[in-house]
Design a protein around this motif. Structure first.
Motif, PDB file in Angstrom:
ATOM      1  N   ALA A 151      19.476  28.505  83.207  1.00 12.78           N
ATOM      2  CA  ALA A 151      20.353  28.986  82.139  1.00 12.78           C
ATOM      3  C   ALA A 151      21.177  27.838  81.575  1.00 12.78           C
ATOM      4  CB  ALA A 151      21.263  30.092  82.648  1.00 12.78           C
ATOM      5  N   MET A 152      21.647  26.944  82.454  1.00 15.96           N
ATOM      6  CA  MET A 152      22.453  25.827  81.980  1.00 15.96           C
ATOM      7  C   MET A 152      21.619  24.837  81.191  1.00 15.96           C
ATOM      8  SD  MET A 152      25.555  25.080  81.860  1.00 15.96           S
ATOM      9  CE  MET A 152      26.209  23.787  80.802  1.00 15.96           C
ATOM     10  N   LEU A 153      20.393  24.595  81.627  1.00 14.30           N
ATOM     11  CA  LEU A 153      19.501  23.710  80.868  1.00 14.30           C
ATOM     12  C   LEU A 153      19.197  24.312  79.498  1.00 14.30           C
ATOM     13  CD1 LEU A 153      16.986  22.580  83.648  1.00 14.30           C
ATOM     14  CD2 LEU A 153      18.790  21.211  82.566  1.00 14.30           C
ATOM     15  N   ARG A 154      18.986  25.605  79.470  1.00 16.00           N
ATOM     16  CA  ARG A 154      18.739  26.287  78.188  1.00 16.00           C
ATOM     17  C   ARG A 154      19.978  26.233  77.310  1.00 16.00           C
ATOM     18  NH1 ARG A 154      17.230  30.862  80.194  1.00 16.00           N
ATOM     19  NH2 ARG A 154      19.253  31.874  79.953  1.00 16.00           N
ATOM     20  N   ALA A 155      21.169  26.318  77.921  1.00 15.85           N
ATOM     21  CA  ALA A 155      22.414  26.226  77.159  1.00 15.85           C
ATOM     22  C   ALA A 155      22.543  24.859  76.505  1.00 15.85           C
ATOM     23  CB  ALA A 155      23.606  26.486  78.078  1.00 15.85           C
ATOM     24  N   LEU A 156      22.242  23.813  77.248  1.00 14.01           N
ATOM     25  CA  LEU A 156      22.321  22.461  76.683  1.00 14.01           C
ATOM     26  C   LEU A 156      21.298  22.283  75.570  1.00 14.01           C
ATOM     27  CD1 LEU A 156      22.770  20.450  80.002  1.00 14.01           C
ATOM     28  CD2 LEU A 156      24.521  20.944  78.279  1.00 14.01           C
ATOM     29  N   LEU A 192      25.261  30.575  73.284  1.00 14.79           N
ATOM     30  CA  LEU A 192      24.097  31.374  72.902  1.00 14.79           C
ATOM     31  C   LEU A 192      22.884  30.991  73.742  1.00 14.79           C
ATOM     32  CD1 LEU A 192      24.610  31.261  69.041  1.00 14.79           C
ATOM     33  CD2 LEU A 192      24.731  33.311  70.468  1.00 14.79           C
ATOM     34  N   GLY A 193      22.691  29.686  73.937  1.00 16.49           N
ATOM     35  CA  GLY A 193      21.558  29.235  74.733  1.00 16.49           C
ATOM     36  C   GLY A 193      21.637  29.695  76.175  1.00 16.49           C
ATOM     37  N   TYR A 194      22.839  29.791  76.717  1.00 13.26           N
ATOM     38  CA  TYR A 194      23.000  30.259  78.095  1.00 13.26           C
ATOM     39  C   TYR A 194      22.448  31.680  78.240  1.00 13.26           C
ATOM     40  CZ  TYR A 194      25.119  30.605  82.736  1.00 13.26           C
ATOM     41  OH  TYR A 194      25.312  30.734  84.095  1.00 13.26           O
ATOM     42  N   VAL A 195      22.656  32.492  77.208  1.00 12.12           N
ATOM     43  CA  VAL A 195      22.177  33.875  77.252  1.00 12.12           C
ATOM     44  C   VAL A 195      20.672  33.940  77.032  1.00 12.12           C
ATOM     45  CG1 VAL A 195      22.303  36.119  76.096  1.00 12.12           C
ATOM     46  CG2 VAL A 195      24.390  34.822  76.550  1.00 12.12           C
ATOM     47  N   GLY A 196      20.163  33.178  76.049  1.00 16.52           N
ATOM     48  CA  GLY A 196      18.728  33.190  75.788  1.00 16.52           C
ATOM     49  C   GLY A 196      18.427  32.767  74.364  1.00 16.52           C
ATOM     50  N   ALA A 199      19.267  35.227  71.634  1.00 12.84           N
ATOM     51  CA  ALA A 199      20.682  35.196  71.246  1.00 12.84           C
ATOM     52  C   ALA A 199      20.941  34.076  70.251  1.00 12.84           C
ATOM     53  CB  ALA A 199      21.556  35.013  72.488  1.00 12.84           C
ATOM     54  N   VAL A 200      20.283  32.932  70.447  1.00 11.53           N
ATOM     55  CA  VAL A 200      20.447  31.806  69.520  1.00 11.53           C
ATOM     56  C   VAL A 200      19.990  32.197  68.119  1.00 11.53           C
ATOM     57  CG1 VAL A 200      19.708  29.459  68.960  1.00 11.53           C
ATOM     58  CG2 VAL A 200      20.207  30.072  71.343  1.00 11.53           C
ATOM     59  N   VAL A 201      18.804  32.780  68.040  1.00 15.56           N
ATOM     60  CA  VAL A 201      18.235  33.144  66.734  1.00 15.56           C
ATOM     61  C   VAL A 201      19.097  34.197  66.041  1.00 15.56           C
ATOM     62  CG1 VAL A 201      16.263  34.206  65.573  1.00 15.56           C
ATOM     63  CG2 VAL A 201      15.882  32.553  67.423  1.00 15.56           C
ATOM     64  N   VAL A 202      19.432  35.256  66.761  1.00 20.84           N
ATOM     65  CA  VAL A 202      20.224  36.340  66.166  1.00 20.84           C
ATOM     66  C   VAL A 202      21.626  35.856  65.820  1.00 20.84           C
ATOM     67  CG1 VAL A 202      21.276  38.603  66.590  1.00 20.84           C
ATOM     68  CG2 VAL A 202      18.909  38.166  67.285  1.00 20.84           C
ATOM     69  N   TRP A 240      29.191  35.924  68.530  1.00 19.75           N
ATOM     70  CA  TRP A 240      29.488  37.054  69.417  1.00 19.75           C
ATOM     71  C   TRP A 240      28.440  38.161  69.276  1.00 19.75           C
ATOM     72  CZ3 TRP A 240      32.333  37.122  73.560  1.00 19.75           C
ATOM     73  CH2 TRP A 240      33.360  36.185  73.691  1.00 19.75           C
ATOM     74  N   ILE A 241      27.938  38.371  68.063  1.00 16.98           N
ATOM     75  CA  ILE A 241      26.859  39.348  67.882  1.00 16.98           C
ATOM     76  C   ILE A 241      25.635  38.904  68.681  1.00 16.98           C
ATOM     77  CG2 ILE A 241      25.225  40.322  66.217  1.00 16.98           C
ATOM     78  CD1 ILE A 241      27.486  40.213  64.144  1.00 16.98           C
ATOM     79  N   GLY A 242      25.309  37.607  68.572  1.00 13.70           N
ATOM     80  CA  GLY A 242      24.170  37.082  69.316  1.00 13.70           C
ATOM     81  C   GLY A 242      24.349  37.204  70.815  1.00 13.70           C
ATOM     82  N   LEU A 243      25.554  36.946  71.301  1.00 12.69           N
ATOM     83  CA  LEU A 243      25.814  37.022  72.736  1.00 12.69           C
ATOM     84  C   LEU A 243      25.667  38.442  73.271  1.00 12.69           C
ATOM     85  CD1 LEU A 243      28.950  34.683  73.008  1.00 12.69           C
ATOM     86  CD2 LEU A 243      26.630  34.185  73.803  1.00 12.69           C
ATOM     87  N   VAL A 244      26.205  39.401  72.524  1.00  9.44           N
ATOM     88  CA  VAL A 244      26.261  40.784  73.029  1.00  9.44           C
ATOM     89  C   VAL A 244      24.938  41.524  72.847  1.00  9.44           C
ATOM     90  CG1 VAL A 244      27.434  43.004  72.807  1.00  9.44           C
ATOM     91  CG2 VAL A 244      28.750  40.885  72.663  1.00  9.44           C
ATOM     92  N   VAL A 245      24.325  41.382  71.666  1.00 17.10           N
ATOM     93  CA  VAL A 245      23.117  42.182  71.388  1.00 17.10           C
ATOM     94  C   VAL A 245      21.930  41.339  70.956  1.00 17.10           C
ATOM     95  CG1 VAL A 245      24.495  44.213  70.764  1.00 17.10           C
ATOM     96  CG2 VAL A 245      23.798  42.608  68.970  1.00 17.10           C
ATOM     97  N   GLY A 246      22.081  40.023  70.950  1.00 23.30           N
ATOM     98  CA  GLY A 246      21.019  39.164  70.428  1.00 23.30           C
ATOM     99  C   GLY A 246      19.700  39.292  71.159  1.00 23.30           C
ATOM    100  N   GLN A 247      19.746  39.264  72.477  1.00 23.31           N
ATOM    101  CA  GLN A 247      18.509  39.329  73.244  1.00 23.31           C
ATOM    102  C   GLN A 247      17.767  40.637  73.007  1.00 23.31           C
ATOM    103  OE1 GLN A 247      17.837  36.103  74.000  1.00 23.31           O
ATOM    104  NE2 GLN A 247      17.162  36.724  76.044  1.00 23.31           N
ATOM    105  N   SER A 248      18.498  41.752  73.006  1.00 23.73           N
ATOM    106  CA  SER A 248      17.854  43.052  72.813  1.00 23.73           C
ATOM    107  C   SER A 248      17.316  43.197  71.393  1.00 23.73           C
ATOM    108  CB  SER A 248      18.826  44.180  73.134  1.00 23.73           C
ATOM    109  OG  SER A 248      19.983  44.098  72.319  1.00 23.73           O
TER     110      SER A 248
END
Length: 258
Positions: A151-156, A192-196, A199-202, A240-248
């Motif tokens: 997750a941290m590597l994806r965040a970076l 955003l990257g930490y989440v996925g 999340a980044v795209v959304v 914040w939208i990406g963090l909360v609902v971006g992945q779904s």
């Protein structure tokens, strides 16, 4: 435990919101947030401790200075209460987790940077640049505690990707993208990257979509093609939208394509 986290976060939010009022007023003016102590701008009397209780003091004073009667803007208690609510919502979403400090920090800088950008159309380095250190440190500690190095590597990677995108956008269209936006973007990309990647795209799509909608609305109302809007607040809301609902949301979109 989530209920305890919510209550404690709300109380912390009140105190942080009181401090953010100082930050929002002083940082854009290049003033210290420590000295001098909070005082009335008219009579210059230092605010007493009993008059510095978030929200409560403003209500008891009926929105006026105790010494000279100068009106105190309702924005002060609004920021305190708003920060408390924001902290409480973050705690409700995250729960009692090692990630909570990282997201509370993001909530705090979201509030102050949005207000400053709306006030002066600027995202001060004094707030943005320290976030380059604080945000990775908090997320890194959480990743270590959870044993989630991926997750941290994806965040970076997210920070690098979003930062590069905003840098290219600023070079291609400097009139539409400020340097402060570019400096803030890696911090938002990190979270955003930490989440996925969804999340980044959304998050980034949401930022530009909201910015475009508000920009068109301002143009329609003012009928002034030169009337710009600060982009920082919409970057933050989109994040914040990406963090909360971006992945779904991104997963649902991929399912429709599939």
């Amino acid at each position: 435990m989530t209920g305890v986290a919510i209550v404690l976060s709300c109380v912390l939010g009140l105190a942080v919101g009181s401090f953010l009022n100082v930050v929002v007023w002083r940082v854009p003016r290049g003033e210290s947030v420590v000295r001098p102590a909070s005082h009335c701008p008219r009579c210059e009397h230092v605010v007493r401790s009993r008059d510095n209780i978030p929200v409560v003091s403003w209500l008891l004073l009926r929105g006026r200075c105790r010494d000279c009667g100068e009106p105190i803007s309702p924005r002060y208690p609004a920021v305190e209460l708003g920060t408390a609510i924001a902290f409480g919502l973050v705690a409700w979403w995250i729960g009692w987790s090692v990630l909570l400090p990282a997201y509370l920090y993001l909530a705090a800088i979201s509030v102050c940077l949005s207000l400053i950008d709306l006030d002066v159309r600027r995202l001060p380095d004094a707030i943005v640049l320290p976030s380059w250190i604080v945000a990775p440190a908090l997320l890194g500690l959480a990743a270590v505690a959870e044993g989630d190095g991926a997750a941290m590597l994806r965040a970076l990677a997210g920070a690098a990707a979003v930062g590069l995108f905003f840098l290219v956008a600023a070079i291609a269209y400097p009139a539409g993208m400020g340097l402060g936006d570019v400096k803030l973007s890696p911090v938002l990309g990190l979270y955003l990257g930490y989440v996925g990647w969804g999340a980044v795209v959304v998050g980034m799509f949401g930022a530009f979509l909201l910015g475009a909608i508000v920009g068109v609305a301002v143009l329609v109302v003012t009928r002034d093609p030169k009337a710009g809007i600060p982009f920082g607040p919409w970057m933050i809301v989109g994040t914040w939208i990406g963090l909360v609902v971006g992945q779904s949301l991104f997963g649902s979109y991929l399912s429709l394509l599939g």
